[in-house]
Design an enzyme around this catalytic site. Structure first.
Site, PDB file in Angstrom:
ATOM      1  CD  GLN A 169      -7.782  -6.783   7.332  1.00 19.77           C
ATOM      2  OE1 GLN A 169      -8.666  -6.561   6.523  1.00 19.77           O
ATOM      3  NE2 GLN A 169      -6.617  -7.329   6.992  1.00 19.77           N
ATOM      4  CD  GLU A 205      -1.732  -2.350   1.688  1.00 19.66           C
ATOM      5  OE1 GLU A 205      -0.545  -2.586   1.989  1.00 19.66           O
ATOM      6  OE2 GLU A 205      -2.657  -3.180   1.836  1.00 19.66           O
TER       7      GLU A 205
END
Lengths: 566, 160
Positions: free
Chosen positions: A113, A50
């Site tokens: 998450q 990312e």
């Protein structure tokens, strides 16, 4: 017709002309990725990390002059994006990062998450949003584009809970954005322009100090014509390179810690410093009370908080750099007091002085015949690409050598992590740059340490068939820190020796890219020539002089005139 | 020097944290803070007291203004203004001191707002210096607890 949040999200990107986004999927974003597969207008580049997605989007925006877009999932996807966001923030790069988030009902539950990414990124974004109501999604995206690219640009983050992306909404009609609390000042105050121009008329030893604001506001032409008309020498910050032609006789190259001798001497002795879109960063000023001590200072910046933050400014001009420079050029065009010939005459002793400094300590290095000097590699890269390649870098010695020896003549051909100084920026940035300019030669100039921070992006390059070139200046050290240890820490090379390193040629080959190596100066040119011919990702491993330093160097906290020279 | 800064901002979640985060992130100091809604439902007024040299105060006001949710920043020191704080003080009030406490609070135009068998809760408003004076005088009698608000401020009406 009703659209899901995910559909509306993509439609809104299309509405803003987005063609390429960089991202990485995850559970919270699965609705968006499902829609992306059906979408033929937006190309999604799947990076392998990312952080790389955000750097790639950052560089894509820099090269294209648009707003880069990154898309990452919740939790670790979002935290991995943080470095990229902070880098864009410190360099004022327009960027929007979309993060997935757990469903609204689970927010605050420490769900799987889940992370409070809006809280985490508050100090490193221009602004950020958590979309709690699906009907707000499109208006927020529109506002985010507006914020990212206007005023002092910067990254904006939008956190999108999974249920918001699945909710059906009516797509709202576009309307002009007007924010009660946000109205940047674009037009300069005429009184301040008058004062600045009068100061320029009077000055006998003027210097222009141009920063990234010149690039961001596309005002390189206005700056160039001002400098040429008034015969003012120009120095640039790391972010400002390309804002003025680097090969122009008026260019003094970069200033500051690794700036040229003559740029630093000129700033230290000038009687007028014209700062354009620059922020008096500590790497530029050195010891602050010794920075431009004899100068009256004009500062043009769109961000009022930049003015008089580090250095007292005599003539502040809060405006878009372009508008301010247009106004200044117009003032001289109609001024009866201004005479170009007189101006040339008045500045002549100053230019002679600068020439003397240039002759005394030119930018240079000790050439050798049997070992590759890193500066020689940069010079060759410059020569063989005609100075026209798009260059990205990681952070460290190679970055400074590039800034010194690749003389950028144009804006938007250079992407580096200036403020945050991110190792691992350059390779993903090269991917973003190549996506923005498919027909250009794009070269990431890297070190053997920093390339390993995002080396996995070889896979992205292969997948997108990007002919990105990477020039690794391989000295087996974390060279910049080693240089400090050599100079200031009794040569104790603590943890800066890369005792284990991969064979970069084989790494490239393992990913289906091409690896080339040069170990002697005579091999440098053939390797570059071959790399430029290959329509594939190429790693060029240049084994360079191990303990070559970056000079000039102003030791941290010293005056910029206290330079260590070659 | 002390500055009282009044900030109008959007009444939305997270906005206060943007302001306090700015102070902690840039090493500025907040001495007191008070926030509540204004006449407009979606606008809050935040009053904070900070101190620093003029250059620091200039940065504080500029940085506050830069926050997207901030509507207006006023350094009250640049205006003629009135400032108030409030304190709630629980003070010992036994047979021999009850009358004295009442006299003191009367002098300072405070009120007794809760009466217990051995203590009073007093309410005092005024400038910080006045609250300090009350506290100093009550201390020998026996203060058990104090809660003070942050400063709030308003500009005075223009004279002409």
């Amino acid at each position: 017709m009703k659209l899901t949040g995910a559909q509306a999200f993509l439609k809104c990107l299309e509405e803003h002309g987005v063609e390429v986004i960089f991202g990485y999927p995850g559970g919270a974003l699965i609705d968006v990725y499902d829609e992306l597969m059906k979408n033929d207008k937006i190309h999604h580049v799947l990076t392998r990390h990312e952080q790389a997605a955000v750097h790639a989007a950052d560089a894509y925006g820099r090269i294209k002059g648009s707003v880069g877009v990154a898309l990452v999932t919740s939790g670790p996807g979002a935290t991995n994006a943080v470095t990229g966001i902070a880098s864009a923030y410190l360099d004022s790069i327009p960027l929007i990062v979309f993060t997935g988030q757990v469903p609204t009902k689970l927010i605050g539950n420490d769900a799987f998450q889940e992370v409070d990414i809006v809280g985490i990124t508050r100090p490193i974004t221009k602004h950020n949003y958590l979309v709690k109501d699906a009907d707000d999604l499109v208006p927020i995206i529109r506002e985010a584009f507006h914020l990212a690219k206007t005023g002092r640009p910067g990254p904006v983050l939008i956190d999108m809970p999974k249920d918001v992306l699945a909710t059906r909404i009516t797509y709202p009609e576009a309307k002009t954005i007007s924010m009660r609390t946000y109205k940047p000042t674009y037009e300069p105050h005429p009184g301040q322009i008058e004062k600045a121009c009068q100061a320029m008329l009077k000055a006998k030893k003027p210097v222009i100090y141009a920063g990234g604001g010149v690039i961001l506001s596309d005002s390189n032409e206005e700056l160039t014509s001002l400098a040429r008309q008034l015969n003012i020498p120009v120095t640039m910050t790391l972010m400002g390179l390309g804002g003025f032609p680097g090969t122009d006789p008026l260019s003094m190259g970069m200033l500051g810690m690794h700036g040229t001798y003559y740029a630093n001497m000129a700033v230290a002795n000038c009687d007028l410093l014209i700062a354009v879109g620059a922020r008096f960063d500590d790497r530029v000023t050195g010891r602050i009370d010794a920075f431009a001590p004899h100068a009256e200072i004009i500062h043009i910046d769109i961000d009022p908080s930049s003015i008089s933050k580090n250095v007292r400014v005599d003539i502040p001009i809060v405006a878009d750099c372009k508008n301010a420079l247009v106004a200044i050029n117009a003032w001289f065009a109609r001024s009866s007091e201004f005479n170009a010939k007189e101006c040339l005459e008045k500045n002549r002793p100053w230019h002679e002085q600068i020439k003397e400094w240039k002759t005394k300590h030119p930018l240079g290095y000790v050439e050798e015949t049997d070992i590759i000097k890193p500066q020689f590699v940069i010079q060759k890269l410059h020569e063989l690409t005609g100075g026209d390649a798009i260059i990205t870098t990681e952070v460290g010695q190679h970055q400074m050598w590039t800034a010194q020896f690749y003389h950028f003549n144009k804006p938007r051909q250079w992407a580096t992590s200036g403020g945050l100084g991110v190792m691992g920026y350059g390779f993903p940035a090269a991917i973003g740059a190549q996506m923005a300019a498919p027909d250009k030669v794009v070269i990431d100039i890297a070190g053997d340490g920093s390339i390993q921070m995002n080396i996995q992006e070889l896979a992205t390059c292969k997948q997108e068939k990007l002919p990105v070139k990477v020039a690794i200046l391989n000295n087996g050290y974390l060279g910049m820190v080693r240089q400090w240890q050599e100079l200031f820490y009794n040569k104790q090379y603590s943890s800066t020796v890369m005792e284990v390193a991969p064979d970069f040629v084989k790494v490239a080959e393992a990913y289906g890219a091409v690896g080339l190596r040069a170990t002697k100066p005579s091999e440098v040119e053939p390797v570059i020539r071959e790399a430029l011919k290959i329509n594939n990702t190429v790693f060029m491993d240049f084994v360079i002089a191990r303990e070559e330093g970056v000079y000039p160097m102003v030791p941290a906290g010293k005056a910029t005139t206290e330079m260590l020279l070659v | 020097m002390k500055h009282t800064i009044s900030v109008l901002l959007q009444n939305k979640p997270g906005v206060l944290s943007r302001v306090t985060g700015l102070f902690s992130g840039r090493g500025f100091n907040i001495e007191s803070l008070s926030v509540a809604q204004t006449l407009e439902q979606d606008v809050s007024c935040l009053t904070l007291v900070t101190s620093g040299e003029d250059t620091i105060i200039e940065q504080i006001t500029k940085q506050l203004h830069k926050l997207i949710d901030v509507i207006k920043v006023t350094d009250m020191c640049e205006h003629d203004n009135v400032e108030r704080e409030m304190a709630l003080i629980r003070v010992k009030a036994e047979a021999h001191t009850r009358a004295e406490v009442l006299r003191i609070i009367d002098i300072f135009r405070g009120k007794v707002i809760d009466v217990g068998p051995k203590s009073y809760v007093l309410e005092i408003t005024g400038k910080a210096s006045k609250l300090q004076a009350v506290i100093d005088i009550l201390r020998p009698i026996g203060i058990q607890e104090i809660v003070r608000s942050g400063t709030i401020a308003m500009t005075r009406a223009q004279k002409s």
